[in-house]
Design an enzyme around this catalytic site. Sequence first.
Site, mmCIF file in Angstrom:
data_model
loop_
_atom_site.group_PDB
_atom_site.id
_atom_site.type_symbol
_atom_site.label_atom_id
_atom_site.label_comp_id
_atom_site.label_asym_id
_atom_site.label_seq_id
_atom_site.Cartn_x
_atom_site.Cartn_y
_atom_site.Cartn_z
ATOM 1 N N SER A 198 36.978 44.801 40.243
ATOM 2 C CA SER A 198 36.104 45.030 41.393
ATOM 3 C C SER A 198 34.656 45.271 41.006
ATOM 4 O O SER A 198 33.747 44.861 41.708
ATOM 5 C CB SER A 198 36.620 46.233 42.186
ATOM 6 O OG SER A 198 36.622 47.389 41.381
ATOM 7 N N CYS A 199 34.423 45.969 39.896
ATOM 8 C CA CYS A 199 33.058 46.421 39.664
ATOM 9 C C CYS A 199 32.473 45.977 38.342
ATOM 10 O O CYS A 199 31.316 46.250 38.050
ATOM 11 C CB CYS A 199 32.976 47.943 39.746
ATOM 12 S SG CYS A 199 33.822 48.783 38.402
#
Length: 285
Positions: free
Chosen positions: A114-115
Amino acid sequence: MGRVTERRKVIRIRDGAISTRPDTLVAEEPMEIRLNGKPIAITMRTPGDDFALAAGFLVSEGVLAERHELQNIVYCAGSTEDGSNTYNVVDVRTAPDVVLPDITLERNVYTTSSCGLCGKASLDAVRTTARRPIDDGADAPPVRLTPELLSSLPDRLRASQRVFDRTGGLHAAALFTEEGELIDIREDVGRHNAVDKLVGRALQNGDLPLSRVILLVSGRASFELAQKAVMAGIPVLAAVSAPSSLAVDLAAESGLTLVGFLRGANMNVYAGEDRIALRAAASQG
């Protein structure tokens, strides 16, 4: 080796009707990256192109920039209880003369789908680790792109997303020539992994820096994606969604052309507008 997709049972509700059926999902597994035997990163990725993923990650970290700096990449013992190899640990061996920066697992270089690289990196870090400035290529005219050409790229990207068609759960990144021809495309549960796979393959093929190409990503343009473009020498990064403020700052500082919200004939140019034929578009409008 791990599969790109897996099957799971799902309960479907459609207009009040309930049924049970198998569904195809994108696979997600952890992969540990080691550098000359030392663990430096763990990423959640879709299995496949693992060696390219590891090589591209190390380009982004400023460890590798030339093909000759990479000695080899191998799978390591990452065994289960029954002794089988998980193929989830890779070791990248550099040439003896490569000077290694201070990147360690203890410094919390940890990637997620996700990041990306959490809690790491800044404009100064990219500035100090980049081997070369973004350059459109020696003895060649500057890259000049029309809005019409850029507008055509998302459909070409989508048409080439084979695994997305089966799962609906993958990000994609693609490299295009300045004429709009597809060079390469990679899919992964993490868009930063898809970019690393592209860059890693380019390193393995001796194609870095990628001085006259367009990098298109299927989602937003985060700081780390701009960082990966800069480290690979890519002059144009385009995204179908929004960029972050730090991505725009990095693009402006490094000379990267950054385009966001690339949807149909619409787009926003956040930096490096000199590579976009804006006057021609204005006259046609």
